[in-house]
Motif scaffolding. Structure first.
Motif, PDB file in Angstrom:
ATOM      1  N   ARG A   1       0.844  -1.204   0.000  1.00 12.28           N
ATOM      2  CA  ARG A   1       0.000   0.000   0.000  1.00 12.28           C
ATOM      3  C   ARG A   1       0.882   1.257   0.000  1.00 12.28           C
ATOM      4  N   CYS A   2       1.953   1.235   0.780  1.00 12.84           N
ATOM      5  CA  CYS A   2       2.884   2.377   0.800  1.00 12.84           C
ATOM      6  C   CYS A   2       3.485   2.604  -0.580  1.00 12.84           C
ATOM      7  N   VAL A   3       3.935   1.523  -1.194  1.00 10.88           N
ATOM      8  CA  VAL A   3       4.560   1.639  -2.517  1.00 10.88           C
ATOM      9  C   VAL A   3       3.541   2.164  -3.528  1.00 10.88           C
ATOM     10  N   ALA A   4       2.322   1.623  -3.479  1.00 13.28           N
ATOM     11  CA  ALA A   4       1.297   2.051  -4.427  1.00 13.28           C
ATOM     12  C   ALA A   4       0.998   3.541  -4.267  1.00 13.28           C
ATOM     13  N   GLU A   5       0.911   4.007  -3.024  1.00 11.72           N
ATOM     14  CA  GLU A   5       0.591   5.430  -2.800  1.00 11.72           C
ATOM     15  C   GLU A   5       1.773   6.341  -3.111  1.00 11.72           C
ATOM     16  N   PHE A   6       2.993   5.883  -2.757  1.00  5.17           N
ATOM     17  CA  PHE A   6       4.149   6.777  -2.862  1.00  5.17           C
ATOM     18  C   PHE A   6       4.857   6.711  -4.214  1.00  5.17           C
ATOM     19  N   VAL A   7       5.024   5.495  -4.708  1.00  2.00           N
ATOM     20  CA  VAL A   7       5.744   5.347  -5.970  1.00  2.00           C
ATOM     21  C   VAL A   7       4.760   5.372  -7.147  1.00  2.00           C
ATOM     22  N   GLY A   8       3.582   4.801  -6.909  1.00  2.99           N
ATOM     23  CA  GLY A   8       2.530   4.840  -7.923  1.00  2.99           C
ATOM     24  C   GLY A   8       2.590   3.654  -8.867  1.00  2.99           C
TER      25      GLY A   8
END
Ligand code: C5P
Length: 232
Positions: free
Chosen positions: A225-232
Motif C-alpha cells: 500500500r505504501c509503494v502504491a501510494e508513494f511510488v505509484g
C-alpha cells in the motif's frame, strides 16, 4: 532519482528482523537498520540482510572529530551499505571527511545524508540548552545548506519540509522523510505526519516507514500500500 519506500526495521534481534523479512517472498524492500539492531547484532547483520538482496540504509548518525568519522565511514562503506548518515552539527569539515572515508577505491560510495536538528529538539531547548538563538526552521535550512556545500546527497527531514529543502539545495538534493502514516492509521508518537501519497506530492524522495508496516497485521500488504501510494 527513483522514489522508494524504506522500511525502518526497528527490531532488537536478528531473529525478529529475519522473521519479519521472511514474510516478503516477492519484494525485497529497502531496509533501514538503526542503532538498536546494529549494536545488538554487530556488522554481520548488515552483511546478512544485504546478502538476502535488500538495499540498506544504515542509520547510525555519526558525529565526532573529522578523522574519526572518516575512518568509521570507511568501515561502513566496506559493509556495502547503500545509504548512511551523520549529524550536520559536526561541521562542514566533518561532513567532507566522511565523504572521503566513504569513497571506495573504485570511486563509488554509499549515499550520505545529514540529520539537521533532531525532531526531538524543540526551539526552546535549542535556545536554552544549545544557545542557538534562531528559529528552528532557519537552523534546519542552514544545516541542510551546509550539507549540500560539503557535497552530501541530502538530508533527513519531515515531508512537510521537503519542498523548502529542494528550493534551497536543488531538486537533486535528496529528502529522506520519516513521519509517514496511512490516512486511517494510528499516528503513535509521531507528531507531524503525512500519508505516503501526500509525501509524494510534497516532493519526498524516500519515505522511511516503521510501525505502519512492521506492526501491521499484514506487513506485506501494508508495504504494498505504501509503494502504491508513494511510488505509484
Ligand atoms: O515507526 P515509525 O514509522 O515512526 O518509524 C520511523 C523511523 O524513522 C524510526 O526508525 C525513527 O527513529 C526514524 N526517524 C524519525 N524521525 C526523525 C528521524 C528518524 O522518526 N526525525
Amino acid at each position: 532519482m527513483g522514489k522508494d519506500v524504506i522500511v525502518a526495521c526497528d527490531f532488537s534481534s536478528k531473529q525478529a528482523v529475519m522473521d519479519f523479512l521472511d514474510k516478503f517472498t516477492e519484494e525485497k524492500p529497502y531496509v533501514k537498520i538503526g542503532m538498536e539492531l546494529f549494536y545488538a547484532e554487530g556488522p554481520s547483520i548488515v552483511k546478512e540482510i544485504k546478502a538476502r538482496g535488500h538495499k540498506i540504509f544504515l542509520d547510525l548518525k555519526l558525529c565526532d572529530i573529522p578523522n574519526t568519522v572518516k575512518k568509521a565511514m570507511s568501515v561502513l562503506s566496506g559493509l556495502d551499505v547503500d545509504m548512511t548518515n551523520l549529524h550536520a552539527s559536526g561541521t562542514i569539515e566533518m561532513m567532507q571527511a566522511a565523504l572521503e572515508g566513504l569513497t571506495r577505491p573504485d570511486g563509488t560510495r554509499p549515499l550520505l545524508i545529514a540529520v539537521t536538528q533532531l525532531t526531538s529538539t524543540s526551539e526552546e531547548r535549542m535556545r536554552e540548552q544549545l544557545l542557538i538563538d534562531k528559529p528552528l526552521d532557519e537552523v534546519v535550512m542552514h544545516y541542510a545548506s551546509n550539507a549540500e556545500k560539503a557535497g552530501l546527497d541530502g538530508v533527513v527531514c519531515s515531508p512537510l519540509e521537503a519542498g523548502k529543502v529542494h528550493n534551497r539545495c536543488g531538486e537533486k538534493f535528496l529528502t529522506v522523510t520519516p513521519g509517514v502514516r496511512f490516512a486511517d492509521g494510528d499516528i503513535g508518537d509521531q507528531v507531524r505526519v503525512t500519508t505516503p501519497e501526500k509525501a509524494k506530492e510534497l516532493g519526498s524522495d524516500y519515505i522511511v516507514v516503521g510501525r505502519p508496516i512492521t506492526a501491521a497485521d499484514d506487513p506485506v500488504a501494508a508495504y504494498r500500500r505504501c509503494v502504491a501510494e508513494f511510488v505509484g
